[in-house]
Design a protein around this motif. Structure first.
Motif, PDB file in Angstrom:
ATOM      1  N   HIS A  19       0.823  -1.081  -0.229  1.00 11.03           N
ATOM      2  CA  HIS A  19       0.011  -0.118   0.141  1.00 11.03           C
ATOM      3  C   HIS A  19       0.884   1.137  -0.111  1.00 11.03           C
ATOM      4  N   LEU A  20       1.860   1.346  -1.077  1.00 12.07           N
ATOM      5  CA  LEU A  20       2.813   2.307  -1.113  1.00 12.07           C
ATOM      6  C   LEU A  20       2.345   3.274  -1.957  1.00 12.07           C
ATOM      7  N   MET A  21       2.333   4.568  -2.067  1.00 12.06           N
ATOM      8  CA  MET A  21       1.812   5.682  -2.968  1.00 12.06           C
ATOM      9  C   MET A  21       2.761   6.338  -3.098  1.00 12.06           C
ATOM     10  N   LEU A  22       3.107   6.827  -4.615  1.00  3.38           N
ATOM     11  CA  LEU A  22       4.117   7.840  -4.798  1.00  3.38           C
ATOM     12  C   LEU A  22       3.404   8.854  -5.396  1.00  3.38           C
ATOM     13  N   VAL A  23       3.858  10.253  -5.054  1.00  4.87           N
ATOM     14  CA  VAL A  23       3.204  11.456  -5.349  1.00  4.87           C
ATOM     15  C   VAL A  23       4.226  12.230  -6.034  1.00  4.87           C
ATOM     16  N   VAL A  24       4.252  12.318  -7.233  1.00 11.46           N
ATOM     17  CA  VAL A  24       5.085  12.998  -8.148  1.00 11.46           C
ATOM     18  C   VAL A  24       4.666  14.332  -8.770  1.00 11.46           C
ATOM     19  N   ASP A  25       5.075  15.271  -7.949  1.00 11.34           N
ATOM     20  CA  ASP A  25       4.577  16.909  -8.196  1.00 11.34           C
ATOM     21  C   ASP A  25       5.361  17.892  -7.762  1.00 11.34           C
ATOM     22  N   ASP A  26       5.529  18.838  -8.396  1.00 13.32           N
ATOM     23  CA  ASP A  26       6.647  20.044  -7.924  1.00 13.32           C
ATOM     24  C   ASP A  26       5.929  20.905  -6.799  1.00 13.32           C
ATOM     25  N   ASP A  27       4.435  20.761  -6.774  1.00  8.64           N
ATOM     26  CA  ASP A  27       3.923  21.662  -5.783  1.00  8.64           C
ATOM     27  C   ASP A  27       3.735  20.892  -4.122  1.00  8.64           C
ATOM     28  N   PRO A  28       4.418  21.420  -3.553  1.00  6.86           N
ATOM     29  CA  PRO A  28       4.450  20.637  -2.027  1.00  6.86           C
ATOM     30  C   PRO A  28       2.871  20.828  -1.402  1.00  6.86           C
ATOM     31  N   VAL A  29       2.308  21.769  -1.639  1.00  9.32           N
ATOM     32  CA  VAL A  29       1.157  21.891  -1.012  1.00  9.32           C
ATOM     33  C   VAL A  29       0.121  20.862  -1.542  1.00  9.32           C
ATOM     34  N   ASN A  49      10.167  15.598  -8.717  1.00  7.88           N
ATOM     35  CA  ASN A  49      10.176  15.321 -10.439  1.00  7.88           C
ATOM     36  C   ASN A  49      10.199  13.933 -10.426  1.00  7.88           C
ATOM     37  N   PRO A  50      10.090  13.223 -11.619  1.00  9.50           N
ATOM     38  CA  PRO A  50      10.428  11.915 -11.844  1.00  9.50           C
ATOM     39  C   PRO A  50      11.839  11.213 -11.694  1.00  9.50           C
ATOM     40  N   ASP A  51      12.922  12.302 -11.886  1.00 11.15           N
ATOM     41  CA  ASP A  51      13.968  11.632 -11.872  1.00 11.15           C
ATOM     42  C   ASP A  51      14.601  11.408 -10.217  1.00 11.15           C
ATOM     43  N   GLN A  52      13.907  12.083  -9.492  1.00 10.36           N
ATOM     44  CA  GLN A  52      14.120  11.757  -8.030  1.00 10.36           C
ATOM     45  C   GLN A  52      13.710  10.212  -7.524  1.00 10.36           C
ATOM     46  N   ILE A  53      12.744   9.520  -8.103  1.00 16.41           N
ATOM     47  CA  ILE A  53      11.908   8.383  -7.816  1.00 16.41           C
ATOM     48  C   ILE A  53      12.965   7.351  -7.511  1.00 16.41           C
ATOM     49  N   LEU A  66       0.607  11.563 -10.653  1.00 15.18           N
ATOM     50  CA  LEU A  66       1.587  12.022 -11.463  1.00 15.18           C
ATOM     51  C   LEU A  66       0.934  13.382 -11.925  1.00 15.18           C
ATOM     52  N   ASP A  67       1.791  14.333 -11.824  1.00 15.55           N
ATOM     53  CA  ASP A  67       1.782  15.709 -12.442  1.00 15.55           C
ATOM     54  C   ASP A  67       2.193  15.640 -13.982  1.00 15.55           C
ATOM     55  N   LEU A  68       1.638  16.371 -14.774  1.00 18.48           N
ATOM     56  CA  LEU A  68       2.177  16.465 -16.140  1.00 18.48           C
ATOM     57  C   LEU A  68       3.026  17.433 -16.381  1.00 18.48           C
ATOM     58  N   GLN A  69       3.095  18.685 -15.875  1.00 18.49           N
ATOM     59  CA  GLN A  69       4.241  19.635 -16.120  1.00 18.49           C
ATOM     60  C   GLN A  69       4.843  20.009 -14.847  1.00 18.49           C
ATOM     61  N   MET A  70       6.028  19.841 -14.748  1.00 18.46           N
ATOM     62  CA  MET A  70       7.082  20.051 -13.668  1.00 18.46           C
ATOM     63  C   MET A  70       8.125  20.829 -14.043  1.00 18.46           C
ATOM     64  N   PRO A  71       8.818  21.792 -13.669  1.00 18.32           N
ATOM     65  CA  PRO A  71       9.679  22.449 -14.101  1.00 18.32           C
ATOM     66  C   PRO A  71      11.050  21.428 -14.676  1.00 18.32           C
ATOM     67  N   VAL A  91      -1.555   4.230 -12.258  1.00 18.55           N
ATOM     68  CA  VAL A  91      -1.119   5.603 -12.094  1.00 18.55           C
ATOM     69  C   VAL A  91      -2.547   6.636 -12.405  1.00 18.55           C
ATOM     70  N   LEU A  92      -2.539   7.536 -11.450  1.00 16.19           N
ATOM     71  CA  LEU A  92      -3.641   8.493 -11.576  1.00 16.19           C
ATOM     72  C   LEU A  92      -2.906   9.895 -11.935  1.00 16.19           C
ATOM     73  N   ILE A  93      -3.485  10.433 -13.168  1.00 15.42           N
ATOM     74  CA  ILE A  93      -2.495  11.716 -13.591  1.00 15.42           C
ATOM     75  C   ILE A  93      -3.663  12.801 -13.116  1.00 15.42           C
ATOM     76  N   ILE A  94      -3.051  13.685 -12.153  1.00  8.04           N
ATOM     77  CA  ILE A  94      -3.752  14.977 -11.775  1.00  8.04           C
ATOM     78  C   ILE A  94      -3.011  16.040 -12.076  1.00  8.04           C
ATOM     79  N   SER A  95      -3.563  17.045 -12.872  1.00  4.75           N
ATOM     80  CA  SER A  95      -2.740  18.059 -13.614  1.00  4.75           C
ATOM     81  C   SER A  95      -3.719  19.289 -13.558  1.00  4.75           C
ATOM     82  N   GLY A  96      -2.980  20.717 -13.476  1.00  6.82           N
ATOM     83  CA  GLY A  96      -3.793  21.696 -13.640  1.00  6.82           C
ATOM     84  C   GLY A  96      -3.814  22.122 -15.044  1.00  6.82           C
ATOM     85  N   SER A  97      -3.489  21.253 -16.142  1.00  6.54           N
ATOM     86  CA  SER A  97      -3.439  21.718 -17.424  1.00  6.54           C
ATOM     87  C   SER A  97      -4.889  21.768 -17.856  1.00  6.54           C
TER      88      SER A  97
END
Length: 409
Positions: A19-29, A49-53, A66-71, A91-97
């Motif tokens: 039951h491990l979940m990864l959140v990949v998003d540049d917005d800490p809030v 960002n994905p490179d840190q995983i 997963l976010d779609l747009q990260m710096p 994978v659950l994509i959650i993006s502000g796009s």
């Protein structure tokens, strides 16, 4: 890959990490909000960002948000890598796009072979998040254990240590001389051809279906895969064919497209004149775009060939307007389907062959599926032909076997 740059994943996982979940998003809030939503069902690890995983965490995770747009980072690129090694990872994509971009990203993941993907637009509520998660699989199907990380990308390693890409391969349609049936070229159909087609249709309707970055990324990925196959087919057959691949007008207008393409063919040592860049008619908006015309000129300057697809009688004049940079036009397959029964279609095809021939542009008839259509084309002007009468679309392995058989005959 050196041993220092690759971290191998273990064959088994610890039950404590279930039951491990990864959140990949540049917005800490946002990451903290999702972490709150996920508890107590999941233990959460956050990455900006994905490179840190961590690869071990990636292997053991039962869900990735997963976010779609990260710096400096692209969620779509991560999905492409993930699809090669963990196609069953939820994978659950959650993006502000824009919502269309979010939905297209979900479809992209499906086209790449991801089996458990959902998408939502920010912001999401607690109930919305839990409703989505509740219908996703509780645990992933078994994924390859021999996953490695190198240069920020994911790899699935075979017994020989080489990367394995599964069965998501480009397919090819041979283009033949109508008189001799010699193979002159090959049209590439990447795994996400339908996505590229949708982008082109949306552009023609004046809609922005995906962001320019996503369209550019997929076109360049398609071309790179084709060039790799091109090199292998050339070595196996000792023949130098033209390879055609389609791009959208928006991709063609991108300032980075030509530069990246030139670097790509240089790196792979493929002559530029063996690659035919195809774009779709109508050209009403494209011809008025300075960016598109500038890209065409730069492509020609570097030796690439250009092809205008879906040409009908109504578009012959448009083809003439860019004749100085065109090498090829492809007759609209709708015309060919009615060629044997319609005088209008026969007149249109004859007109295309006459106008293009006068401008020194070769003509490809795509969709030659029966002998009667072939017979009419021979009478009207003898274009290059492709269609199911000669061969169904084939992957590179099937194509090489088919080509060897043609040589024997």
């Amino acid at each position: 890959m050196s041993s220092q740059s690759v971290r191998q994943l273990p064959m088994s996982s610890n039950s404590a990490d279930q039951h491990l979940m990864l959140v990949v998003d540049d917005d800490p809030v946002f990451s903290s909000q999702i972490s709150f939503f996920a508890r107590p069902q999941f233990n959460v690890m956050q990455y900006t960002n994905p490179d840190q995983i961590d690869p071990i965490a990636l292997y053991r995770a039962e869900l990735i948000v997963l976010d779609l747009q990260m710096p400096g980072h692209d969620g779509i690129e991560f999905l492409k890598s993930l699809s090669l090694v963990c196609p069953h990872k939820p994978v659950l994509i959650i993006s502000g796009s824009d919502i269309q971009v979010v939905r297209m990203a979900e479809r992209v993941a499906e086209l790449l072979g991801m089996t458990h993907v959902r998408a939502a637009q920010k912001p999401v509520s607690l109930s919305q998040f839990r409703n989505i998660v509740s219908v996703m699989p509780a645990s992933p199907q078994k994924d390859p254990a021999n996953i490695a990380v190198s240069g920020g990308k994911l790899w699935s390693l075979g017994d020989d240590g080489k990367s394995a890409v599964g069965d998501r391969q480009s397919r090819y349609k041979p283009q033949l001389d109508i008189k001799t049936f010699d193979v002159l070229g090959l049209e590439a159909l990447p795994p996400w051809t339908s996505l590229i087609d949708d982008i082109q249709k949306a552009e023609q309707a004046g809609k922005d279906l995906v962001s320019p970055e996503i369209g550019l990324d997929f076109s360049l990925s398609a071309i790179e895969a084709v060039l790799v196959d091109c090199d292998a087919i050339t070595r196996d057959t000792a023949r130098h064919y033209r390879f055609s691949v389609s791009v959208s007008s928006e991709t063609l207008a991108s300032g980075n497209f030509v530069k990246t393409l030139v670097e790509m063919v240089g790196r792979l040592k493929i002559p530029a004149n063996r690659l035919v860049i195809c774009f779709a008619a109508p050209l009403a908006d494209a011809t008025s775009s300075r960016e598109v015309m500038a890209s065409m000129a730069r492509l020609k300057l570097h030796g690439f060939q250009l092809s205008l697809r879906n040409v009908s009688s109504l578009l012959v004049e448009e083809a003439k307007s860019v004749a100085e940079v065109l090498d090829e036009v492809v007759i609209d397959s709708v015309l060919l389907r009615s060629l044997t029964t319609s005088l209008i279609s026969r007149g249109s095809v004859e007109n295309i062959l006459r106008v293009a021939g006068g401008a020194g542009i070769r003509v490809v008839a795509d969709g030659v599926d029966d002998e009667r259509t072939l017979s009419w084309l021979r009478q009207l002007g003898e274009p290059i032909v492709q269609g199911r009468l000669f061969a169904h679309p084939m992957n590179s392995i099937e194509l090489r076997a088919w080509l060897q058989q043609q040589f024997r005959h």
